[in-house]
Design a protein around this motif. Sequence first.
Motif, PDB file in Angstrom:
ATOM      1  N   UNK A 160       1.068  -1.053  -0.011  1.00  0.00           N
ATOM      2  CA  UNK A 160       0.101  -0.027  -0.038  1.00  0.00           C
ATOM      3  C   UNK A 160       0.832   1.320  -0.071  1.00  0.00           C
ATOM      4  N   UNK A 161       0.691   2.081  -1.004  1.00  0.00           N
ATOM      5  CA  UNK A 161       1.547   3.235  -1.058  1.00  0.00           C
ATOM      6  C   UNK A 161       0.788   4.477  -0.411  1.00  0.00           C
ATOM      7  N   UNK A 162       1.421   5.273   0.277  1.00  0.00           N
ATOM      8  CA  UNK A 162       0.828   6.313   1.061  1.00  0.00           C
ATOM      9  C   UNK A 162       0.388   7.550   0.062  1.00  0.00           C
ATOM     10  N   UNK A 163       1.158   7.585  -0.998  1.00  0.00           N
ATOM     11  CA  UNK A 163       1.158   8.955  -1.976  1.00  0.00           C
ATOM     12  C   UNK A 163       1.482   8.502  -3.357  1.00  0.00           C
ATOM     13  N   UNK A 164       0.541   9.077  -4.238  1.00  0.00           N
ATOM     14  CA  UNK A 164       0.884   9.174  -5.588  1.00  0.00           C
ATOM     15  C   UNK A 164       0.750  10.338  -6.173  1.00  0.00           C
ATOM     16  N   UNK A 165       1.688  10.944  -7.162  1.00  0.00           N
ATOM     17  CA  UNK A 165       1.797  12.315  -7.551  1.00  0.00           C
ATOM     18  C   UNK A 165       1.673  11.914  -9.108  1.00  0.00           C
TER      19      UNK A 165
ATOM     20  N   UNK B  79      -4.342   3.262 -15.163  1.00  0.00           N
ATOM     21  CA  UNK B  79      -3.785   4.253 -14.092  1.00  0.00           C
ATOM     22  C   UNK B  79      -4.523   3.908 -12.607  1.00  0.00           C
ATOM     23  N   UNK B  80      -5.790   3.868 -12.917  1.00  0.00           N
ATOM     24  CA  UNK B  80      -6.560   3.629 -11.801  1.00  0.00           C
ATOM     25  C   UNK B  80      -6.301   2.352 -11.029  1.00  0.00           C
ATOM     26  N   UNK B  81      -6.125   1.249 -11.825  1.00  0.00           N
ATOM     27  CA  UNK B  81      -5.804  -0.122 -11.484  1.00  0.00           C
ATOM     28  C   UNK B  81      -4.216   0.048 -10.666  1.00  0.00           C
ATOM     29  N   UNK B  82      -3.279   0.794 -11.072  1.00  0.00           N
ATOM     30  CA  UNK B  82      -2.126   0.798 -10.651  1.00  0.00           C
ATOM     31  C   UNK B  82      -1.931   1.492  -9.301  1.00  0.00           C
ATOM     32  N   UNK B  83      -3.173   2.535  -9.134  1.00  0.00           N
ATOM     33  CA  UNK B  83      -3.123   3.266  -7.947  1.00  0.00           C
ATOM     34  C   UNK B  83      -4.198   2.731  -6.902  1.00  0.00           C
ATOM     35  N   UNK B  84      -4.708   1.408  -7.083  1.00  0.00           N
ATOM     36  CA  UNK B  84      -5.725   0.945  -6.320  1.00  0.00           C
ATOM     37  C   UNK B  84      -5.473   0.727  -4.859  1.00  0.00           C
ATOM     38  N   UNK B  85      -4.122   0.605  -4.395  1.00  0.00           N
ATOM     39  CA  UNK B  85      -3.637   0.915  -3.111  1.00  0.00           C
ATOM     40  C   UNK B  85      -2.972   1.856  -2.655  1.00  0.00           C
ATOM     41  N   UNK B  86      -3.331   2.971  -3.414  1.00  0.00           N
ATOM     42  CA  UNK B  86      -2.557   4.176  -2.750  1.00  0.00           C
ATOM     43  C   UNK B  86      -3.429   5.067  -1.902  1.00  0.00           C
ATOM     44  N   UNK B  87      -3.153   5.529  -1.010  1.00  0.00           N
ATOM     45  CA  UNK B  87      -4.085   6.367   0.131  1.00  0.00           C
ATOM     46  C   UNK B  87      -4.493   7.643  -0.650  1.00  0.00           C
ATOM     47  N   UNK B  88      -3.413   8.294  -0.896  1.00  0.00           N
ATOM     48  CA  UNK B  88      -3.608   9.781  -1.451  1.00  0.00           C
ATOM     49  C   UNK B  88      -3.147   9.998  -3.074  1.00  0.00           C
ATOM     50  N   UNK B  89      -3.737  10.329  -3.829  1.00  0.00           N
ATOM     51  CA  UNK B  89      -3.431  10.800  -5.182  1.00  0.00           C
ATOM     52  C   UNK B  89      -3.528  12.383  -5.613  1.00  0.00           C
ATOM     53  N   UNK B  90      -2.397  12.894  -5.743  1.00  0.00           N
ATOM     54  CA  UNK B  90      -2.483  14.230  -6.081  1.00  0.00           C
ATOM     55  C   UNK B  90      -2.051  14.449  -7.554  1.00  0.00           C
TER      56      UNK B  90
ATOM     57  N   UNK C  55      -9.918   6.291  -0.907  1.00  0.00           N
ATOM     58  CA  UNK C  55      -8.788   6.893  -1.536  1.00  0.00           C
ATOM     59  C   UNK C  55      -9.120   8.365  -1.568  1.00  0.00           C
ATOM     60  N   UNK C  56      -7.898   9.165  -1.358  1.00  0.00           N
ATOM     61  CA  UNK C  56      -8.144  10.704  -1.467  1.00  0.00           C
ATOM     62  C   UNK C  56      -7.640  11.338  -2.507  1.00  0.00           C
ATOM     63  N   UNK C  57      -8.369  12.154  -3.155  1.00  0.00           N
ATOM     64  CA  UNK C  57      -8.122  12.663  -4.535  1.00  0.00           C
ATOM     65  C   UNK C  57      -7.627  14.237  -4.273  1.00  0.00           C
ATOM     66  N   UNK C  58      -6.519  14.734  -4.860  1.00  0.00           N
ATOM     67  CA  UNK C  58      -6.140  16.152  -4.338  1.00  0.00           C
ATOM     68  C   UNK C  58      -5.819  16.677  -5.965  1.00  0.00           C
ATOM     69  N   UNK C  59      -5.767  18.152  -5.897  1.00  0.00           N
ATOM     70  CA  UNK C  59      -5.102  18.972  -6.909  1.00  0.00           C
ATOM     71  C   UNK C  59      -4.275  19.867  -6.146  1.00  0.00           C
ATOM     72  N   UNK C  60      -2.876  19.885  -6.690  1.00  0.00           N
ATOM     73  CA  UNK C  60      -1.923  20.705  -6.241  1.00  0.00           C
ATOM     74  C   UNK C  60      -2.188  22.265  -6.547  1.00  0.00           C
ATOM     75  N   UNK C  61      -2.605  23.242  -5.609  1.00  0.00           N
ATOM     76  CA  UNK C  61      -2.608  24.621  -5.746  1.00  0.00           C
ATOM     77  C   UNK C  61      -1.572  25.124  -6.414  1.00  0.00           C
ATOM     78  N   UNK C  62      -1.545  25.850  -7.651  1.00  0.00           N
ATOM     79  CA  UNK C  62      -0.508  26.407  -8.287  1.00  0.00           C
ATOM     80  C   UNK C  62       0.322  25.442  -9.089  1.00  0.00           C
ATOM     81  N   UNK C  63       0.213  24.162  -9.245  1.00  0.00           N
ATOM     82  CA  UNK C  63       0.911  23.475  -9.908  1.00  0.00           C
ATOM     83  C   UNK C  63       2.387  23.451  -9.840  1.00  0.00           C
ATOM     84  N   UNK C  64       3.031  22.750 -10.660  1.00  0.00           N
ATOM     85  CA  UNK C  64       4.610  22.679 -10.500  1.00  0.00           C
ATOM     86  C   UNK C  64       5.371  24.227 -10.580  1.00  0.00           C
TER      87      UNK C  64
END
Length: 138
Positions: A26-31, A62-73, A107-116
């Motif tokens: 289980x991954x804690x984070x995917x960006x 992508x969804x399949x590969x992130x199935x065990x990821x807690x947070x996706x940003x 699963x928590x899904x986020x957007x990074x304010x201001x991007x890269x």
Amino acid sequence: MSLRIIDKHTLHSWLLEALAAPAGPAAPLAIIDVRDSDFVGGHIMTARNVPSSRFSAHLPSLHQSLKNTRRVVFHCALSQQRGPAAAAAYTRYHDMAVATTGADADQEIYVLRGGFTEWQQTYGPDPTVTEDYDARIW
């Protein structure tokens, strides 16, 4: 599930925690960086580039590969169009998967304010959290 917005400092702390965590199923984070040709000049450590121009085609895998990821940003250069659109598409797909297959609803899904663009202003020169950074591009 609604999209949540996070700032660069929150992502920075999550990234440091994820980098320090032992590897496991289980991954804690995917960006997910959805920049296209503007991906050059640096990216957030561990970020996976899934260009917005091909995002829809990669959504199921992508969804399949992130199935065990807690947070996706998700983010793009500014997180004004491509990043939020990708996060919304992923959220719709995820919600459908939860409803039809019982996928992980937590699963928590986020957007990074201001991007890269905003990220690199503070963390671009830091090689512990930013890879391939080129200040001349930014």
